[in-house]
Scaffold this motif. Structure first.
Motif, PDB file in Angstrom:
ATOM      1  N   THR A  59       0.829  -1.203   0.000  1.00  0.00           N
ATOM      2  CA  THR A  59       0.000   0.000   0.000  1.00  0.00           C
ATOM      3  C   THR A  59       0.866   1.256   0.000  1.00  0.00           C
ATOM      4  O   THR A  59       0.353   2.358  -0.113  1.00  0.00           O
ATOM      5  N   TYR A  60       2.182   1.082   0.147  1.00  0.00           N
ATOM      6  CA  TYR A  60       3.115   2.210   0.123  1.00  0.00           C
ATOM      7  C   TYR A  60       3.396   2.616  -1.326  1.00  0.00           C
ATOM      8  O   TYR A  60       3.295   1.808  -2.242  1.00  0.00           O
ATOM      9  N   GLN A  61       3.776   3.855  -1.525  1.00  0.00           N
ATOM     10  CA  GLN A  61       4.148   4.372  -2.843  1.00  0.00           C
ATOM     11  C   GLN A  61       5.667   4.261  -3.008  1.00  0.00           C
ATOM     12  O   GLN A  61       6.403   4.396  -2.036  1.00  0.00           O
ATOM     13  N   GLN A  62       6.129   4.070  -4.227  1.00  0.00           N
ATOM     14  CA  GLN A  62       7.567   3.901  -4.454  1.00  0.00           C
ATOM     15  C   GLN A  62       8.237   5.228  -4.780  1.00  0.00           C
ATOM     16  O   GLN A  62       7.726   6.027  -5.550  1.00  0.00           O
ATOM     17  N   ALA A  63       9.405   5.436  -4.181  1.00  0.00           N
ATOM     18  CA  ALA A  63      10.250   6.600  -4.491  1.00  0.00           C
ATOM     19  C   ALA A  63      11.494   6.087  -5.209  1.00  0.00           C
ATOM     20  O   ALA A  63      12.021   5.030  -4.881  1.00  0.00           O
ATOM     21  N   PHE A  64      11.949   6.862  -6.188  1.00  0.00           N
ATOM     22  CA  PHE A  64      13.139   6.481  -6.944  1.00  0.00           C
ATOM     23  C   PHE A  64      14.289   7.455  -6.701  1.00  0.00           C
ATOM     24  O   PHE A  64      15.329   7.375  -7.341  1.00  0.00           O
ATOM     25  N   THR A  65      14.076   8.375  -5.778  1.00  0.00           N
ATOM     26  CA  THR A  65      15.086   9.360  -5.393  1.00  0.00           C
ATOM     27  C   THR A  65      14.670   9.934  -4.036  1.00  0.00           C
ATOM     28  O   THR A  65      13.571   9.657  -3.546  1.00  0.00           O
TER      29      THR A  65
END
Length: 196
Positions: A59-65
């Motif tokens: 349910t978490y959102q992904q960060a790429f930085t």
């Protein structure tokens, strides 16, 4: 500063000698994991892989930085240099794992499900160990501490709970310290289990 947490997940298999015969009795000494998630490796600080690459949902959102906000996660090979309370530059728990990625989750104040996956083809009548390596990303600054509840459930429509492990508050240390937590389950009836 909200609490942060890093997670590496493994499930290891332990057979009893009195196996019911549904799995080969020749495997009674096998202690290698039957299911292992390591999140890969790479030279880039943040992996471009997604949960689908590792057969799980969140349910978490992904960060790429950076930044990695509340309710977000990233696959990273070292703790990013964001502020003075993080263990900047710390690596995952696996020895000799060059540029190995780890799952970094910024614990959301509103509880979420950071990992949900299914393990198939379990042997009926055998015991299994679910284990996870956890650490608190924050040093000893007296900030809010994350806690995690692991649940093992059937993948059937009734979603029966068969095992649960509550970490309690994950402590802060002066250097990033990984702790292995484990839960034993007995597989009585079906071959598919959901981990969340």
């Amino acid at each position: 500063m909200p609490p942060l947490m890093l997670v590496c997940i493994t499930i290891a298999l332990h057979f009893f000698p009195e196996s019911g015969g549904l799995c080969s009795d020749d495997n009674t000494t096998n202690i290698a994991p039957i299911f292992l998630v390591t999140f890969g490796s790479g030279s880039a600080t943040f992996s471009s892989a997604t949960p689908a690459n590792f057969s799980f949902t969140t349910t978490y959102q992904q960060a790429f930085t950076i930044p990695i906000e509340d309710g977000y996660f990233a696959f990273t090979n070292a703790i990013p240099n964001v502020n003075t309370v993080w263990h900047t530059g710390a690596l995952d728990h696996t020895p000799n794992d060059i540029d190995g990625y780890m799952f970094l989750a910024n614990a959301d104040p509103n509880p979420g499900q950071f990992y949900r996956g299914t393990v198939n083809n379990l042997c009926i009548g055998e015991r299994y160990e679910f284990s996870a390596y956890l650490t608190n990303l924050v040093g000893p600054f007296g900030l809010a501490k994350p806690s995690v509840i692991f649940q093992i459930r059937t993948s059937t429509s009734d979603n029966t709970l068969i095992g649960q492990l509550d970490t309690g508050e994950i402590p802060e240390y002066s250097t990033m310290t990984w702790t292995k937590l484990a839960l034993m389950i007995q597989n009585y009836s079906i071959q598919h289990r959901t981990i969340k």
